[in-house]
Design a protein around this motif. Structure first.
Motif, PDB file in Angstrom:
ATOM      1  N   GLY A 211       0.842  -1.179   0.000  1.00  0.00           N
ATOM      2  CA  GLY A 211       0.000   0.000   0.000  1.00  0.00           C
ATOM      3  C   GLY A 211       0.878   1.229   0.000  1.00  0.00           C
ATOM      4  N   LEU A 212       0.421   2.303  -0.651  1.00  0.00           N
ATOM      5  CA  LEU A 212       1.165   3.555  -0.706  1.00  0.00           C
ATOM      6  C   LEU A 212       0.275   4.684  -0.202  1.00  0.00           C
ATOM      7  CD1 LEU A 212       2.803   3.221  -4.247  1.00  0.00           C
ATOM      8  CD2 LEU A 212       3.839   2.667  -2.032  1.00  0.00           C
ATOM      9  N   VAL A 213       0.832   5.502   0.682  1.00  0.00           N
ATOM     10  CA  VAL A 213       0.114   6.654   1.215  1.00  0.00           C
ATOM     11  C   VAL A 213       0.798   7.908   0.698  1.00  0.00           C
ATOM     12  CG1 VAL A 213      -0.625   7.876   3.285  1.00  0.00           C
ATOM     13  CG2 VAL A 213      -0.595   5.379   3.264  1.00  0.00           C
ATOM     14  N   LEU A 214       0.068   8.712  -0.048  1.00  0.00           N
ATOM     15  CA  LEU A 214       0.611   9.908  -0.678  1.00  0.00           C
ATOM     16  C   LEU A 214       0.158  11.161   0.059  1.00  0.00           C
ATOM     17  CD1 LEU A 214      -0.241   9.019  -4.389  1.00  0.00           C
ATOM     18  CD2 LEU A 214       1.756   8.315  -3.052  1.00  0.00           C
ATOM     19  N   SER A 215       0.968  12.199  -0.048  1.00  0.00           N
ATOM     20  CA  SER A 215       0.611  13.529   0.460  1.00  0.00           C
ATOM     21  C   SER A 215       0.263  13.530   1.933  1.00  0.00           C
ATOM     22  CB  SER A 215      -0.558  14.118  -0.356  1.00  0.00           C
ATOM     23  OG  SER A 215      -0.182  14.314  -1.694  1.00  0.00           O
ATOM     24  N   GLY A 216       1.022  12.747   2.699  1.00  0.00           N
ATOM     25  CA  GLY A 216       0.939  12.853   4.152  1.00  0.00           C
ATOM     26  C   GLY A 216       2.022  13.774   4.659  1.00  0.00           C
ATOM     27  N   THR A 217       2.408  13.592   5.919  1.00  0.00           N
ATOM     28  CA  THR A 217       3.486  14.399   6.471  1.00  0.00           C
ATOM     29  C   THR A 217       4.767  14.202   5.675  1.00  0.00           C
ATOM     30  OG1 THR A 217       2.510  14.062   8.660  1.00  0.00           O
ATOM     31  CG2 THR A 217       4.743  14.938   8.595  1.00  0.00           C
ATOM     32  N   THR A 218       5.111  12.936   5.416  1.00  0.00           N
ATOM     33  CA  THR A 218       6.326  12.628   4.665  1.00  0.00           C
ATOM     34  C   THR A 218       6.246  13.134   3.241  1.00  0.00           C
ATOM     35  OG1 THR A 218       6.595  10.648   6.018  1.00  0.00           O
ATOM     36  CG2 THR A 218       7.874  10.744   3.995  1.00  0.00           C
ATOM     37  N   GLY A 219       5.052  13.185   2.686  1.00  0.00           N
ATOM     38  CA  GLY A 219       4.852  13.658   1.322  1.00  0.00           C
ATOM     39  C   GLY A 219       4.804  15.161   1.183  1.00  0.00           C
TER      40      GLY A 219
ATOM     41  N   THR B 244       2.588  21.345  -1.006  1.00  0.00           N
ATOM     42  CA  THR B 244       2.184  20.983  -2.369  1.00  0.00           C
ATOM     43  C   THR B 244       0.789  21.548  -2.645  1.00  0.00           C
ATOM     44  OG1 THR B 244       1.321  18.844  -1.610  1.00  0.00           O
ATOM     45  CG2 THR B 244       3.568  18.887  -2.461  1.00  0.00           C
ATOM     46  N   SER B 245       0.563  21.923  -3.883  1.00  0.00           N
ATOM     47  CA  SER B 245      -0.714  22.527  -4.266  1.00  0.00           C
ATOM     48  C   SER B 245      -1.792  21.467  -4.443  1.00  0.00           C
ATOM     49  CB  SER B 245      -0.552  23.301  -5.573  1.00  0.00           C
ATOM     50  OG  SER B 245      -0.350  22.407  -6.658  1.00  0.00           O
ATOM     51  N   ASP B 246      -3.036  21.921  -4.519  1.00  0.00           N
ATOM     52  CA  ASP B 246      -4.141  20.991  -4.767  1.00  0.00           C
ATOM     53  C   ASP B 246      -3.943  20.250  -6.083  1.00  0.00           C
ATOM     54  OD1 ASP B 246      -5.089  22.196  -2.494  1.00  0.00           O
ATOM     55  OD2 ASP B 246      -6.993  22.865  -3.363  1.00  0.00           O
ATOM     56  N   ASP B 247      -3.523  20.959  -7.117  1.00  0.00           N
ATOM     57  CA  ASP B 247      -3.314  20.327  -8.415  1.00  0.00           C
ATOM     58  C   ASP B 247      -2.189  19.297  -8.346  1.00  0.00           C
ATOM     59  OD1 ASP B 247      -5.350  21.756  -9.565  1.00  0.00           O
ATOM     60  OD2 ASP B 247      -4.038  23.250 -10.498  1.00  0.00           O
ATOM     61  N   GLU B 248      -1.112  19.619  -7.616  1.00  0.00           N
ATOM     62  CA  GLU B 248      -0.018  18.671  -7.485  1.00  0.00           C
ATOM     63  C   GLU B 248      -0.457  17.410  -6.755  1.00  0.00           C
ATOM     64  OE1 GLU B 248       4.054  21.343  -7.389  1.00  0.00           O
ATOM     65  OE2 GLU B 248       2.768  21.338  -5.607  1.00  0.00           O
ATOM     66  N   LYS B 249      -1.278  17.565  -5.725  1.00  0.00           N
ATOM     67  CA  LYS B 249      -1.762  16.398  -4.984  1.00  0.00           C
ATOM     68  C   LYS B 249      -2.570  15.480  -5.898  1.00  0.00           C
ATOM     69  CE  LYS B 249      -2.005  18.421  -0.316  1.00  0.00           C
ATOM     70  NZ  LYS B 249      -1.263  19.665  -0.574  1.00  0.00           N
TER      71      LYS B 249
ATOM     72  N   VAL C 271      -1.579  11.541  -7.275  1.00  0.00           N
ATOM     73  CA  VAL C 271      -2.439  10.356  -7.189  1.00  0.00           C
ATOM     74  C   VAL C 271      -2.590   9.715  -8.559  1.00  0.00           C
ATOM     75  CG1 VAL C 271      -4.781   9.534  -6.750  1.00  0.00           C
ATOM     76  CG2 VAL C 271      -3.715  11.153  -5.166  1.00  0.00           C
ATOM     77  N   ARG C 272      -2.847  10.536  -9.549  1.00  0.00           N
ATOM     78  CA  ARG C 272      -3.105  10.006 -10.895  1.00  0.00           C
ATOM     79  C   ARG C 272      -1.897   9.261 -11.442  1.00  0.00           C
ATOM     80  NH1 ARG C 272      -1.759  11.968 -15.569  1.00  0.00           N
ATOM     81  NH2 ARG C 272      -1.342  14.052 -14.745  1.00  0.00           N
ATOM     82  N   VAL C 273      -0.704   9.853 -11.323  1.00  0.00           N
ATOM     83  CA  VAL C 273       0.463   9.210 -11.940  1.00  0.00           C
ATOM     84  C   VAL C 273       0.916   7.985 -11.152  1.00  0.00           C
ATOM     85  CG1 VAL C 273       1.212  11.356 -13.036  1.00  0.00           C
ATOM     86  CG2 VAL C 273       2.176  10.731 -10.803  1.00  0.00           C
TER      87      VAL C 273
ATOM     88  N   LYS D 226     -13.035  19.194  -0.691  1.00  0.00           N
ATOM     89  CA  LYS D 226     -12.619  19.396  -2.085  1.00  0.00           C
ATOM     90  C   LYS D 226     -11.470  18.470  -2.447  1.00  0.00           C
ATOM     91  CE  LYS D 226     -10.533  22.684  -5.304  1.00  0.00           C
ATOM     92  NZ  LYS D 226      -9.454  21.736  -5.660  1.00  0.00           N
ATOM     93  N   LEU D 227     -10.461  18.379  -1.566  1.00  0.00           N
ATOM     94  CA  LEU D 227      -9.330  17.504  -1.842  1.00  0.00           C
ATOM     95  C   LEU D 227      -9.771  16.043  -1.915  1.00  0.00           C
ATOM     96  CD1 LEU D 227      -6.519  19.055   0.383  1.00  0.00           C
ATOM     97  CD2 LEU D 227      -6.763  19.223  -2.105  1.00  0.00           C
ATOM     98  N   ALA D 228     -10.727  15.670  -1.085  1.00  0.00           N
ATOM     99  CA  ALA D 228     -11.246  14.304  -1.120  1.00  0.00           C
ATOM    100  C   ALA D 228     -11.897  14.014  -2.473  1.00  0.00           C
ATOM    101  CB  ALA D 228     -12.243  14.085   0.009  1.00  0.00           C
ATOM    102  N   ALA D 229     -12.678  14.962  -2.969  1.00  0.00           N
ATOM    103  CA  ALA D 229     -13.321  14.779  -4.276  1.00  0.00           C
ATOM    104  C   ALA D 229     -12.276  14.710  -5.390  1.00  0.00           C
ATOM    105  CB  ALA D 229     -14.291  15.920  -4.537  1.00  0.00           C
ATOM    106  N   ASP D 230     -11.252  15.566  -5.302  1.00  0.00           N
ATOM    107  CA  ASP D 230     -10.180  15.550  -6.304  1.00  0.00           C
ATOM    108  C   ASP D 230      -9.456  14.206  -6.302  1.00  0.00           C
ATOM    109  OD1 ASP D 230     -10.807  18.184  -6.845  1.00  0.00           O
ATOM    110  OD2 ASP D 230      -9.066  19.028  -5.795  1.00  0.00           O
ATOM    111  N   ALA D 231      -9.158  13.694  -5.104  1.00  0.00           N
ATOM    112  CA  ALA D 231      -8.431  12.429  -4.996  1.00  0.00           C
ATOM    113  C   ALA D 231      -9.248  11.274  -5.542  1.00  0.00           C
ATOM    114  CB  ALA D 231      -8.043  12.176  -3.541  1.00  0.00           C
TER     115      ALA D 231
END
Length: 302
Positions: A48-56, A61-66, A70-72, A97-102
């Motif tokens: 499993g991979l967790v993105l954009s947490g504390t370590t991320g 990072t911007s909303d678009d970058e987040k 995820v996409r890539v 909003k970030l949840a919907a984007d993700a």
């Protein structure tokens, strides 16, 4: 696992990496590097991979970058492992909003940290998490890290939140093993150790696994701790946990954030990482050399 229920498979796997966010030399999001790092981590034992947490480095990072991350990463790993997107902020509306984007970008789950700085009381905190869970079709992993947020998700609050069908897991950085066991005994929430030194103790009392920064550099060594325990060799599990302790301490309990230490090792190994974003600063050459010595000692014996 509740005392009255049969065990459930961990919703996001056992051995999860809190992945760094690779940047290019000029500080831009390195999408190619993110894909290469994600593929390597999966090949080396992360399920499993967790993105954009504390370590991320989510605060910088911007909303678009987040969403792009995820996409890539999802493109790179496909359906082999779940991808959990960090979406927590200090603002409920922004988190929604970030949840919907993700979700649109292909995430399999959401990591939602307690709102920081404002320090909401428990009833407001509970309402915040329920609003996020209601606004998304994805399962949630709540991130309890009061040392950073200033607010604990109290055991009683977690027990109430467990009734929501999409609140399925907790990343536990509360350093309260008794409180954790209370929730484990009363709910089916999957608890993941967010502090590597607790990975084996939490697993032994019914935890689901870990979400680890150190797994960026030593995924196989950490997974071997859980695998030994699953095989019934608790002595070997303890030995492997102890072997990892020097690197865990240097990476996670020094004066530097885990993001800095993980990227120092990855960069030294010519793996995707790149610089950290300000206000973080890179590790010194002396610190990097010390980290590499501990890393090499662990990987030579595990």
């Amino acid at each position: 696992m509740s005392l009255s229920s049969a065990p459930h498979p961990p919703p996001f796997g056992r051995a999860l990496c809190a992945m760094v966010t690779p940047f290019t030399a000029d500080g831009a999001l390195d999408t190619d590097g993110a894909q290469r790092l994600a593929a390597r981590l999966v090949a080396d034992g992360c399920d499993g991979l967790v993105l954009s947490g504390t370590t991320g480095e989510s605060p910088t990072t911007s909303d678009d970058e987040k969403a792009t991350l995820v996409r890539v990463v999802k493109e790179a790993v496909g359906e082999r492992v779940p991808v959990v997107a960090g979406v927590g902020t200090a603002d409920t509306r922004h988190t929604m909003k970030l949840a919907a984007d993700a979700e649109q970008a292909g995430a399999d789950g959401l990591l939602v940290v307690s709102p920081y700085y404002s320090r909401p009381p428990q009833d407001a905190l509970e309402a915040h998490f329920r609003e996020i869970a209601d606004a998304s079709g994805l399962p949630l992993m709540l991130y309890d890290i009061p040392g950073r947020t200033g607010t604990r998700i109290e055991p009683a609050t977690l027990i109430r939140l467990a009734s929501h069908p999409r609140i399925t897991a907790v990343k536990d950085c509360a350093y309260d093993m008794l409180g954790t066991q209370k929730v484990l005994g009363a709910t089916d929430l999957a608890f993941y150790a967010g502090c590597e030194e607790y990975a084996l103790p939490l697993y032994a009392v019914g935890g689901a696994g870990y979400v680890s920064t150190v797994a960026n550099v030593a995924p196989s060594a950490l997974r071997a701790v859980l695998s030994s325990f699953d095989a019934g060799d608790t002595g070997e599990a303890a030995r492997r946990q102890q072997l990892a302790a020097p690197l865990l301490e240097l990476m996670m309990a020094s004066d530097l954030p885990g993001t800095v230490t993980a990227k120092a090792i990855l960069n030294a190994l010519a793996l995707p990482a790149g610089p950290v974003r300000a206000p973080l600063r890179p590790a010194s050459p002396e610190t990097t050399a010390t980290l590499l010595t501990a890393f090499e000692a662990l990987t030579a014996t595990s």
